[in-house]
Design a protein around this motif. Structure first.
Motif, PDB file in Angstrom:
ATOM      1  N   ILE A  39       0.913  -1.206  -0.111  1.00 19.15           N
ATOM      2  CA  ILE A  39      -0.115  -0.038  -0.036  1.00 19.15           C
ATOM      3  C   ILE A  39       0.925   0.962  -0.063  1.00 19.15           C
ATOM      4  CG2 ILE A  39      -1.649   1.364   1.211  1.00 19.15           C
ATOM      5  CD1 ILE A  39      -2.629  -1.563   2.210  1.00 19.15           C
ATOM      6  N   LYS A  40       0.885   1.880  -1.169  1.00 18.94           N
ATOM      7  CA  LYS A  40       1.789   3.045  -1.173  1.00 18.94           C
ATOM      8  C   LYS A  40       1.107   4.415  -1.027  1.00 18.94           C
ATOM      9  CE  LYS A  40       4.650   1.128  -4.753  1.00 18.94           C
ATOM     10  NZ  LYS A  40       4.157  -0.395  -4.968  1.00 18.94           N
ATOM     11  N   ILE A  41       1.047   4.808   0.373  1.00 22.98           N
ATOM     12  CA  ILE A  41       0.685   6.138   0.689  1.00 22.98           C
ATOM     13  C   ILE A  41       1.711   6.943   1.008  1.00 22.98           C
ATOM     14  CG2 ILE A  41      -0.713   7.445   2.118  1.00 22.98           C
ATOM     15  CD1 ILE A  41      -2.472   4.895   2.453  1.00 22.98           C
ATOM     16  N   ILE A  42       1.807   8.065   0.613  1.00 16.25           N
ATOM     17  CA  ILE A  42       3.081   9.072   0.777  1.00 16.25           C
ATOM     18  C   ILE A  42       2.508  10.127   1.730  1.00 16.25           C
ATOM     19  CG2 ILE A  42       4.520  10.828  -0.200  1.00 16.25           C
ATOM     20  CD1 ILE A  42       4.347   9.430  -2.916  1.00 16.25           C
ATOM     21  N   ASP A  43       3.204  10.164   2.998  1.00 15.47           N
ATOM     22  CA  ASP A  43       2.848  10.914   3.984  1.00 15.47           C
ATOM     23  C   ASP A  43       3.568  12.239   3.871  1.00 15.47           C
ATOM     24  OD1 ASP A  43       1.487  11.647   6.397  1.00 15.47           O
ATOM     25  OD2 ASP A  43       2.098   9.842   7.515  1.00 15.47           O
ATOM     26  N   GLY A  44       3.105  13.069   4.589  1.00 13.19           N
ATOM     27  CA  GLY A  44       3.766  14.454   4.607  1.00 13.19           C
ATOM     28  C   GLY A  44       3.070  15.962   4.215  1.00 13.19           C
ATOM     29  N   TYR A  45       1.729  15.548   3.781  1.00 17.59           N
ATOM     30  CA  TYR A  45       1.137  16.539   3.180  1.00 17.59           C
ATOM     31  C   TYR A  45      -0.205  16.969   3.701  1.00 17.59           C
ATOM     32  CZ  TYR A  45       4.992  15.979  -0.149  1.00 17.59           C
ATOM     33  OH  TYR A  45       6.263  15.952  -0.765  1.00 17.59           O
ATOM     34  N   PRO A  46      -0.419  16.352   4.863  1.00 15.80           N
ATOM     35  CA  PRO A  46      -1.899  17.000   5.581  1.00 15.80           C
ATOM     36  C   PRO A  46      -1.758  18.342   6.002  1.00 15.80           C
ATOM     37  CG  PRO A  46      -1.410  14.838   6.439  1.00 15.80           C
ATOM     38  CD  PRO A  46       0.063  15.433   5.829  1.00 15.80           C
ATOM     39  N   GLY A  47      -0.538  19.160   5.791  1.00 13.43           N
ATOM     40  CA  GLY A  47      -0.318  20.462   6.352  1.00 13.43           C
ATOM     41  C   GLY A  47      -0.902  20.616   7.874  1.00 13.43           C
ATOM     42  N   LEU A  48      -1.667  21.598   8.019  1.00 14.68           N
ATOM     43  CA  LEU A  48      -2.164  21.885   9.222  1.00 14.68           C
ATOM     44  C   LEU A  48      -3.358  21.224   9.724  1.00 14.68           C
ATOM     45  CD1 LEU A  48      -2.435  25.815   9.055  1.00 14.68           C
ATOM     46  CD2 LEU A  48      -0.663  24.512  10.126  1.00 14.68           C
ATOM     47  N   GLY A  49      -3.614  20.086   8.690  1.00 10.90           N
ATOM     48  CA  GLY A  49      -4.644  19.084   9.296  1.00 10.90           C
ATOM     49  C   GLY A  49      -5.978  19.212   8.471  1.00 10.90           C
ATOM     50  N   TYR A  50      -6.878  18.302   8.514  1.00  7.59           N
ATOM     51  CA  TYR A  50      -8.101  18.307   7.651  1.00  7.59           C
ATOM     52  C   TYR A  50      -8.768  19.638   7.430  1.00  7.59           C
ATOM     53  CZ  TYR A  50     -12.860  16.977   5.748  1.00  7.59           C
ATOM     54  OH  TYR A  50     -13.849  16.863   5.060  1.00  7.59           O
ATOM     55  N   ALA A  51      -8.984  20.011   6.299  1.00  7.66           N
ATOM     56  CA  ALA A  51      -9.659  21.233   5.972  1.00  7.66           C
ATOM     57  C   ALA A  51      -9.121  22.446   6.318  1.00  7.66           C
ATOM     58  CB  ALA A  51     -11.210  21.141   6.469  1.00  7.66           C
ATOM     59  N   LEU A  52      -7.731  22.243   6.740  1.00 10.88           N
ATOM     60  CA  LEU A  52      -7.036  23.520   7.244  1.00 10.88           C
ATOM     61  C   LEU A  52      -6.091  23.780   6.042  1.00 10.88           C
ATOM     62  CD1 LEU A  52      -6.678  22.822  11.040  1.00 10.88           C
ATOM     63  CD2 LEU A  52      -8.309  24.159  10.054  1.00 10.88           C
ATOM     64  N   SER A  53      -5.779  25.223   5.800  1.00 11.90           N
ATOM     65  CA  SER A  53      -4.953  25.448   4.538  1.00 11.90           C
ATOM     66  C   SER A  53      -3.761  26.189   4.998  1.00 11.90           C
ATOM     67  CB  SER A  53      -5.684  26.054   3.543  1.00 11.90           C
ATOM     68  OG  SER A  53      -6.763  25.344   3.041  1.00 11.90           O
ATOM     69  N   ARG A  54      -2.671  26.060   4.462  1.00 15.65           N
ATOM     70  CA  ARG A  54      -1.553  26.882   4.384  1.00 15.65           C
ATOM     71  C   ARG A  54      -1.459  27.781   3.291  1.00 15.65           C
ATOM     72  NH1 ARG A  54       3.165  22.668   5.216  1.00 15.65           N
ATOM     73  NH2 ARG A  54       2.005  21.772   3.422  1.00 15.65           N
ATOM     74  N   LYS A  55      -0.808  29.142   3.206  1.00 12.03           N
ATOM     75  CA  LYS A  55      -0.718  29.906   2.139  1.00 12.03           C
ATOM     76  C   LYS A  55       0.040  29.147   1.168  1.00 12.03           C
ATOM     77  CE  LYS A  55      -0.541  34.598   0.629  1.00 12.03           C
ATOM     78  NZ  LYS A  55      -0.119  34.078  -0.683  1.00 12.03           N
ATOM     79  N   GLU A  56       1.023  28.600   1.330  1.00 14.36           N
ATOM     80  CA  GLU A  56       1.818  27.839   0.025  1.00 14.36           C
ATOM     81  C   GLU A  56       1.053  26.794  -0.518  1.00 14.36           C
ATOM     82  OE1 GLU A  56       4.521  24.490   2.341  1.00 14.36           O
ATOM     83  OE2 GLU A  56       4.000  26.520   3.838  1.00 14.36           O
ATOM     84  N   GLU A  57      -0.146  26.059   0.067  1.00 11.18           N
ATOM     85  CA  GLU A  57      -0.798  25.155  -0.483  1.00 11.18           C
ATOM     86  C   GLU A  57      -1.665  25.945  -1.559  1.00 11.18           C
ATOM     87  OE1 GLU A  57      -1.101  22.176   3.105  1.00 11.18           O
ATOM     88  OE2 GLU A  57      -2.757  23.498   2.844  1.00 11.18           O
ATOM     89  N   ILE A  58      -2.348  27.119  -0.862  1.00 15.39           N
ATOM     90  CA  ILE A  58      -3.291  27.997  -1.832  1.00 15.39           C
ATOM     91  C   ILE A  58      -2.587  28.543  -3.050  1.00 15.39           C
ATOM     92  CG2 ILE A  58      -5.119  29.710  -1.891  1.00 15.39           C
ATOM     93  CD1 ILE A  58      -5.907  27.401  -0.065  1.00 15.39           C
ATOM     94  N   ASP A  59      -1.373  28.977  -2.824  1.00 18.59           N
ATOM     95  CA  ASP A  59      -0.804  29.731  -3.736  1.00 18.59           C
ATOM     96  C   ASP A  59      -0.248  28.652  -5.016  1.00 18.59           C
ATOM     97  OD1 ASP A  59      -0.443  32.073  -2.461  1.00 18.59           O
ATOM     98  OD2 ASP A  59       1.597  31.707  -1.658  1.00 18.59           O
ATOM     99  N   PHE A  60      -0.236  27.380  -4.300  1.00 18.87           N
ATOM    100  CA  PHE A  60       0.020  26.103  -5.401  1.00 18.87           C
ATOM    101  C   PHE A  60      -1.199  25.885  -6.138  1.00 18.87           C
ATOM    102  CE2 PHE A  60      -0.776  22.002  -6.637  1.00 18.87           C
ATOM    103  CZ  PHE A  60       0.144  21.401  -7.471  1.00 18.87           C
ATOM    104  N   ILE A  61      -2.267  26.044  -5.530  1.00 21.70           N
ATOM    105  CA  ILE A  61      -3.558  25.534  -6.227  1.00 21.70           C
ATOM    106  C   ILE A  61      -3.897  26.796  -7.247  1.00 21.70           C
ATOM    107  CG2 ILE A  61      -6.036  25.458  -5.922  1.00 21.70           C
ATOM    108  CD1 ILE A  61      -5.479  24.348  -3.232  1.00 21.70           C
ATOM    109  N   ARG A  62      -3.741  27.955  -7.008  1.00 23.79           N
ATOM    110  CA  ARG A  62      -3.813  29.118  -7.706  1.00 23.79           C
ATOM    111  C   ARG A  62      -2.828  29.098  -8.804  1.00 23.79           C
ATOM    112  NH1 ARG A  62      -2.582  34.828  -8.228  1.00 23.79           N
ATOM    113  NH2 ARG A  62      -4.088  35.908  -9.106  1.00 23.79           N
ATOM    114  N   HIS A  63      -1.322  28.435  -8.816  1.00 25.51           N
ATOM    115  CA  HIS A  63      -0.663  28.268  -9.848  1.00 25.51           C
ATOM    116  C   HIS A  63      -1.090  27.134 -10.755  1.00 25.51           C
ATOM    117  CE1 HIS A  63       2.956  27.486 -12.124  1.00 25.51           C
ATOM    118  NE2 HIS A  63       2.927  26.127 -11.727  1.00 25.51           N
ATOM    119  N   PHE A  64      -1.680  26.222 -10.305  1.00 28.27           N
ATOM    120  CA  PHE A  64      -2.080  25.102 -11.104  1.00 28.27           C
ATOM    121  C   PHE A  64      -3.539  25.796 -11.779  1.00 28.27           C
ATOM    122  CE2 PHE A  64      -4.967  21.404 -11.860  1.00 28.27           C
ATOM    123  CZ  PHE A  64      -3.945  20.557 -12.364  1.00 28.27           C
TER     124      PHE A  64
END
Length: 326
Positions: free
Chosen positions: A247-272
């Motif tokens: 089972i290949k699950i890559i950890d390390g990207y929940p950030g601040l937790g469920y439904a909580l966002s960091r600015k770097e995540e939002i910046d990436f989503i906007r870039h995408f």
């Protein structure tokens, strides 16, 4: 393999598109399966699961659907929409308070006629199953029969939605003349990932199914997935030989937790979004795609040539809190 019956709710098959500019940026071919386009009110991955689970509910004589989730649960909204479409009632047990603004999915829950019971995070963690049963018992006294769906419809019957999706992908590969060597999906409750994993196994395929957990830990989700695979295997009669190490699950990207966002995540989503004209959501697909992007940039997925990312929807989850970070 035995497949349970389902009802037709989603707009299927969903299209697969090549991400031209994003692929050029990363130096690997990335494709996206648009399961965000399974419908409007029912949009996202949850309706694939509901096609199987709600069929079981109807065949059992149920006239109400009960489920649970966070205040902005895509699954709860899809359940409310399906119930309304089929002339059933719906009750939702949501982690939150009545004081929260009725926006996004919560607004749609109410528009679709769902009765909402708000509970605390502590109650949700310790006793949501018992609370849903309380609601079912109340409905029974009123002469109704309720069907209880777990969080995310992530149980054996629900997971068949993504066994079915895997078969759909195989058919699309043949038509498109391409073979994906990896399929990437968000892991939020485990059902979507488990269905893809089982579909890969039962078809004797050699794709890597890669998950990015957006809450909890990879280790915790491996336990959940193993339980789901066992349940699916019992239902199909074919079992499963997969082990936790598969089972290949890559950890390390929940950030601040469920439904909580960091600015770097939002910046990436906007870039995408600006790169491909496709909107990801801040809770699920945004974190998973950010994880995929980061892992490729870090040279950790260099063995893959054609990667398929499952866009599981979530557009309604853009609340004011997430929007404020743009």
């Amino acid at each position: 393999m035995k497949m349970p019956k389902k009802i037709e709710l989603a707009n299927l098959p969903t299209r697969i598109d090549h991400l031209d500019r994003f692929s050029e940026e990363l130096g690997v071919d990335i494709w996206i399966k648009r399961d965000d386009q399974t419908g409007s009110e029912i949009s996202g991955n949850k309706v694939r699961k509901l096609e199987f689970a709600v069929k079981e509910a109807i065949d059992s004589g149920c006239d109400y659907l009960i489920t649970c989730g966070g205040i902005q649960s895509n699954h709860a909204r899809a359940t409310a929409a399906v119930a309304a479409r089929l002339g059933m009632g719906s009750r939702l047990v949501l982690r939150g308070t009545e004081r929260q603004v009725a926006e996004g999915n919560l607004f749609l829950d109410k528009m679709l006629g769902a009765t909402v019971r708000f509970i605390t995070p502590e109650e949700y963690s310790s006793s949501r199953v018992e609370i849903m049963q309380e609601e079912a018992d109340k409905l029974s006294v009123e002469g109704h029969k309720a069907y209880i769906l777990p969080e995310g419809a992530s149980n054996g019957i629900g997971s068949f939605g993504y066994i079915n999706a895997f078969n759909e992908i195989l058919e699309q590969e043949e038509r498109m003349g391409i073979e994906f060597d990896a399929i990437v999906a968000t892991v939020g409750s485990g059902g979507t990932f488990s269905g893809l994993l089982y579909g890969n196994e039962i078809n004797g395929n050699r794709k890597d199914i890669i998950g990015f957990n957006i809450a909890g830990t990879a280790e915790g989700f491996r336990e959940i997935v193993m339980g789901l695979l066992e349940e699916i295997g019992e239902m199909t009669g074919a079992g499963s030989k997969l082990e936790p190490g598969d089972i290949k699950i890559i950890d390390g990207y929940p950030g601040l937790g469920y439904a909580l966002s960091r600015k770097e995540e939002i910046d990436f989503i906007r870039h995408f979004s600006m790169t491909e004209g496709i909107i990801l959501d801040p809770v699920y697909t945004g974190k998973a795609m950010y994880g995929l992007y980061s892992e490729i940039k870090n040279g950790n997925l260099k063995n893959y040539k054609n990667i398929l990312f499952i866009h599981t929807g979530g557009l309604f989850g853009w609340t004011e809190e997430a929007r404020s970070l743009i």
